[in-house]
Scaffold this motif. Structure first.
Motif, PDB file in Angstrom:
ATOM      1  N   UNK A 203      42.669  45.256  34.267  1.00  0.00           N
ATOM      2  CA  UNK A 203      41.686  45.526  35.323  1.00  0.00           C
ATOM      3  C   UNK A 203      41.564  44.361  36.298  1.00  0.00           C
ATOM      4  N   UNK A 204      42.241  43.242  36.011  1.00  0.00           N
ATOM      5  CA  UNK A 204      42.126  42.078  36.884  1.00  0.00           C
ATOM      6  C   UNK A 204      42.592  42.355  38.320  1.00  0.00           C
ATOM      7  N   UNK A 205      43.747  43.027  38.558  1.00  0.00           N
ATOM      8  CA  UNK A 205      44.143  43.279  39.955  1.00  0.00           C
ATOM      9  C   UNK A 205      43.117  44.106  40.728  1.00  0.00           C
ATOM     10  N   UNK A 206      42.609  45.184  40.090  1.00  0.00           N
ATOM     11  CA  UNK A 206      41.614  46.010  40.780  1.00  0.00           C
ATOM     12  C   UNK A 206      40.337  45.220  41.047  1.00  0.00           C
TER      13      UNK A 206
ATOM     14  N   UNK B 227      40.957  42.788  43.999  1.00  0.00           N
ATOM     15  CA  UNK B 227      40.963  43.465  45.304  1.00  0.00           C
ATOM     16  C   UNK B 227      39.550  43.864  45.708  1.00  0.00           C
ATOM     17  N   UNK B 228      38.753  44.325  44.741  1.00  0.00           N
ATOM     18  CA  UNK B 228      37.377  44.712  45.043  1.00  0.00           C
ATOM     19  C   UNK B 228      36.557  43.524  45.512  1.00  0.00           C
ATOM     20  N   UNK B 229      36.703  42.400  44.811  1.00  0.00           N
ATOM     21  CA  UNK B 229      35.975  41.196  45.216  1.00  0.00           C
ATOM     22  C   UNK B 229      36.432  40.724  46.584  1.00  0.00           C
ATOM     23  N   UNK B 230      37.727  40.824  46.852  1.00  0.00           N
ATOM     24  CA  UNK B 230      38.259  40.351  48.130  1.00  0.00           C
ATOM     25  C   UNK B 230      37.759  41.212  49.296  1.00  0.00           C
TER      26      UNK B 230
END
Length: 327
Positions: free
Chosen positions: A42-45, A48-51
């Motif tokens: 879940x780290x990539x998602x 991207x959400x935080x970014x």
């Protein structure tokens, strides 16, 4: 004799061959890498959400503490005002009036959406295959229509001179509705917006409710029928208790979607007449871009997020309370 005793205490001949009944070594649990795999997935998602959301929210929050207008933009000035924007809005009767209007508007829409959506969802569960497929197709098409396109269609339907609604009402005997302007008053404008939002939102509730009803064991309905329960009694005693988590989750989602709806409210009449149909998102836009006071608009948007966070906290409290009651 001593050799026999030593053999017996040592486990006999089996001990010499290495085939004793010693307990197997303890199994090791999953390694740290295996335990951390879900988090790595879940780290990539999450990144991207935080970014995309976190950075935008941070910039908007910083902007809410500034006095940013055309002069500051042209001269590239940064004028920090502290909490002046928040203090001005929280002390403004206009802000609280818009907030109260937004709450009432959201409440009315959510009640209509949940009532009609549940009715249509239960109807889908009772229809035959052909009619169910036809109704589901119509719901999906209404749900899939883009918001701007749907808003444009409703503007045509409720047009003062060439609208179909005025024509039909006039033909049915309401001759005073010929040439009626639906966007000239506060309540009539809200009526058009409400019809539009309900029409767009009912398919989501109806289709999801129908899908949820397929998970209810039919034996429960058969038992209720044997007890003499009618349709309403079956809904209150079987369907609603079984699908209570669905109703809570769906109602919560609808509250968020309606409360933050901007396109429908703004496109119908831009918050008019006389800014009487502005909700908080439209009010934030008008304060920011309409009045060219972008810091003030950012402050209103942050306050809107705070209100939504309060609603989220209340919802999570209800969910946790329900889980505790079930345990």
């Amino acid at each position: 004799m001593s050799a026999q005793i030593e053999e017996a205490t040592a486990g006999g001949p089996a001990s010499r061959t290495g085939k004793g009944t010693a307990p197997p070594p303890p199994r090791r649990g999953p390694g740290r890498l295996a335990q951390g795999t879900p988090y790595l997935l879940i780290l990539p998602a999450a990144a991207v959400t935080v970014l995309l959301l976190g950075w935008t929210l941070l910039k908007n929050g910083l902007l809410s503490f500034q006095n940013l207008g055309p002069r500051q933009l042209i001269q590239h000035l940064t004028e920090w005002t502290g909490t002046d924007n928040y203090a001005e809005q929280l002390g403004s009767s206009e802000f609280w009036g818009v907030t109260g209007r937004s709450v009432v508007f959201t409440l009315a829409n959510v009640v209509l959406i949940m009532a009609l959506g549940c009715f249509i969802g239960l109807l889908l569960a009772r229809l035959g295959t052909a009619l169910r497929l036809l109704l589901s197709l119509g719901l999906v098409l209404a749900w899939a229509m883009p918001v701007v396109a749907a808003t444009t269609v409703f503007q045509w339907l409720f047009d003062q001179r060439f609208g179909v609604v005025n024509y039909v009402l006039d033909a049915l005997g309401w001759h005073s509705m010929a040439g009626y302007s639906w966007t000239s008053g506060q309540f009539s404008t809200f009526f058009v917006i409400t019809v539009l939002i309900v029409w767009q939102s009912v398919p989501f509730v109806a289709i999801n409710l129908y899908a949820a009803t397929t998970t209810i064991p039919k034996e429960l309905y058969e038992a209720a029928s044997l007890d003499g329960a009618g349709s309403w009694k079956q809904f209150t005693s079987v369907t609603f208790p079984f699908l209570k988590p669905f109703f809570l989750a769906t109602t919560f989602l609808e509250v968020i979607w309606i409360f933050k709806s901007f396109t429908q409210v703004f496109a119908i009449n831009e918050g008019g007449p006389d800014r009487l149909t502005e909700t908080l998102p439209v009010y934030a836009f008008q304060e920011g871009f309409g009045s060219q006071h972008f810091g003030m608009g950012a402050a209103v948007s942050i306050l809107t997020i705070v209100i939504l966070l309060a609603l989220t906290a209340y919802y999570l409290r209800l969910v946790l309370k329900q889980e505790e009651d079930e345990l």
